[in-house]
Design an enzyme around this catalytic site. Structure first.
Site, PDB file in Angstrom:
ATOM      1  N   GLU A 168     -66.977   5.901  57.190  1.00  0.00           N
ATOM      2  CA  GLU A 168     -66.723   5.072  58.367  1.00  0.00           C
ATOM      3  C   GLU A 168     -67.675   3.872  58.440  1.00  0.00           C
ATOM      4  O   GLU A 168     -67.885   3.313  59.517  1.00  0.00           O
ATOM      5  CB  GLU A 168     -66.865   5.932  59.640  1.00  0.00           C
ATOM      6  CG  GLU A 168     -65.963   7.161  59.688  1.00  0.00           C
ATOM      7  CD  GLU A 168     -64.477   6.825  59.767  1.00  0.00           C
ATOM      8  OE1 GLU A 168     -64.131   5.829  60.414  1.00  0.00           O
ATOM      9  OE2 GLU A 168     -63.669   7.556  59.164  1.00  0.00           O
ATOM     10  N   PHE A 173     -64.916  14.044  67.437  1.00  0.00           N
ATOM     11  CA  PHE A 173     -63.572  13.697  67.901  1.00  0.00           C
ATOM     12  C   PHE A 173     -62.981  12.644  66.966  1.00  0.00           C
ATOM     13  O   PHE A 173     -63.566  11.591  66.742  1.00  0.00           O
ATOM     14  CB  PHE A 173     -63.635  13.146  69.335  1.00  0.00           C
ATOM     15  CG  PHE A 173     -62.295  12.711  69.870  1.00  0.00           C
ATOM     16  CD1 PHE A 173     -61.371  13.655  70.284  1.00  0.00           C
ATOM     17  CD2 PHE A 173     -61.957  11.367  69.930  1.00  0.00           C
ATOM     18  CE1 PHE A 173     -60.123  13.270  70.760  1.00  0.00           C
ATOM     19  CE2 PHE A 173     -60.710  10.966  70.405  1.00  0.00           C
ATOM     20  CZ  PHE A 173     -59.796  11.925  70.817  1.00  0.00           C
ATOM     21  N   GLY A 174     -61.802  12.932  66.404  1.00  0.00           N
ATOM     22  CA  GLY A 174     -61.107  11.979  65.539  1.00  0.00           C
ATOM     23  C   GLY A 174     -59.847  11.485  66.207  1.00  0.00           C
ATOM     24  O   GLY A 174     -59.102  12.277  66.812  1.00  0.00           O
ATOM     25  N   TYR A 175     -59.604  10.180  66.122  1.00  0.00           N
ATOM     26  CA  TYR A 175     -58.421   9.595  66.783  1.00  0.00           C
ATOM     27  C   TYR A 175     -57.605   8.726  65.819  1.00  0.00           C
ATOM     28  O   TYR A 175     -56.556   8.204  66.200  1.00  0.00           O
ATOM     29  CB  TYR A 175     -58.862   8.754  67.998  1.00  0.00           C
ATOM     30  CG  TYR A 175     -59.832   7.660  67.612  1.00  0.00           C
ATOM     31  CD1 TYR A 175     -61.198   7.921  67.533  1.00  0.00           C
ATOM     32  CD2 TYR A 175     -59.384   6.387  67.264  1.00  0.00           C
ATOM     33  CE1 TYR A 175     -62.090   6.945  67.130  1.00  0.00           C
ATOM     34  CE2 TYR A 175     -60.270   5.407  66.860  1.00  0.00           C
ATOM     35  CZ  TYR A 175     -61.622   5.692  66.795  1.00  0.00           C
ATOM     36  OH  TYR A 175     -62.498   4.723  66.384  1.00  0.00           O
ATOM     37  N   GLY A 176     -58.096   8.538  64.595  1.00  0.00           N
ATOM     38  CA  GLY A 176     -57.401   7.700  63.614  1.00  0.00           C
ATOM     39  C   GLY A 176     -57.180   8.510  62.351  1.00  0.00           C
ATOM     40  O   GLY A 176     -56.622   9.616  62.395  1.00  0.00           O
ATOM     41  N   SER A 177     -57.682   7.982  61.225  1.00  0.00           N
ATOM     42  CA  SER A 177     -57.481   8.718  59.968  1.00  0.00           C
ATOM     43  C   SER A 177     -58.163  10.082  59.986  1.00  0.00           C
ATOM     44  O   SER A 177     -57.771  10.978  59.234  1.00  0.00           O
ATOM     45  CB  SER A 177     -57.980   7.886  58.781  1.00  0.00           C
ATOM     46  OG  SER A 177     -59.377   7.745  58.828  1.00  0.00           O
TER      47      SER A 177
HETATM   48  C1  SIN Z   1     -61.277   8.141  63.547  1.00  0.00           C
HETATM   49  O1  SIN Z   1     -60.298   8.477  62.894  1.00  0.00           O
HETATM   50  O2  SIN Z   1     -61.722   8.880  64.471  1.00  0.00           O
HETATM   51  C2  SIN Z   1     -62.008   6.876  63.259  1.00  0.00           C
HETATM   52  C3  SIN Z   1     -61.186   5.780  62.725  1.00  0.00           C
HETATM   53  C4  SIN Z   1     -60.586   6.031  61.383  1.00  0.00           C
HETATM   54  O3  SIN Z   1     -61.286   6.506  60.468  1.00  0.00           O
HETATM   55  O4  SIN Z   1     -59.392   5.754  61.189  1.00  0.00           O
END
Ligand code: SIN
Length: 187
Positions: free
Chosen positions: A99, A24-28
């Site tokens: 990460e 699951f990704g929520y940012g980049s």
């Molecule tokens: C994510 O995107 O899920 C983790 C945080 C990031 O890499 O910005």
């Protein structure tokens, strides 16, 4: 907790015999997809909210002038919308390095838009990591983002691309949109 989490993450999950796993990704990870995946679909996780509370010393800032990137903070009743990718476990060799500045892999339940669920992994930078910056007013976060830049580019690009991706997903994220509005107001 050291800010380099590569070794911690390698020890966290046993992928032997596992062919694919949901991430699951929520940012980049929503908009910078520099890894192969088998399947991709929008999803959300419950009980977590997105906040620009994690310092970035290696991607969107420097050790002297860290940027701010998102992590997840526990909040009962909250829903965090993002993008899920079904990946083969070897993808984590790359993602653990990407990460590495404080993020650890946690197991979570993903809910897809059709209501079905799956177990998956999510990178979260918890508040005990050395790069954690914590709460600040949205305007102060925006000012820090406006000036920070690092090897992956301007911190403002991270914020603006994330905000655009969230709108494209139909995701409500008051915090991200408020920091974006502060950044644009100061520009
Ligand atoms: C994510 O995107 O899920 C983790 C945080 C990031 O890499 O910005």
């Amino acid at each position: 907790m050291s800010s380099n989490t590569v070794e911690h993450n390698r020890r966290r999950h046993d992928f032997s015999g596992v062919e694919s796993i949901w991430l699951f990704g929520y940012g980049s990870l929503i908009y910078k997809v520099d890894f192969p995946y088998l399947e991709q679909k929008p999803a959300s996780i419950q009980g977590w909210t997105r906040r620009f509370w994690q310092g970035s010393h290696d991607h969107r800032g420097t050790p002297e002038a860290p940027g701010r990137v998102v992590t997840l903070i526990e909040q009962p009743g909250a829903t965090c919308k993002g993008m899920a990718y079904r990946v083969s476990p070897n993808v984590f060799e790359h993602l653990d390095v990407r990460e590495k500045n404080g993020y650890l892999r946690f197991t979570t339940t993903l809910t897809f838009d059709d209501g079905s669920e799956a177990e998956g992994l999510v990178y979260i930078a918890t508040e005990d990591n050395e790069a954690f910056l914590g709460r600040a007013p949205d305007a102060a976060i925006a000012r820090q983002i406006a000036t920070a830049t690092g090897p992956s580019g301007a911190n403002s690009e991270y914020l603006l691309r994330l905000a655009d991706s969230l709108r494209a997903l139909g995701a409500e994220c008051t915090h991200t949109f408020s920091v974006e509005a502060c950044l644009k107001a100061d520009a």
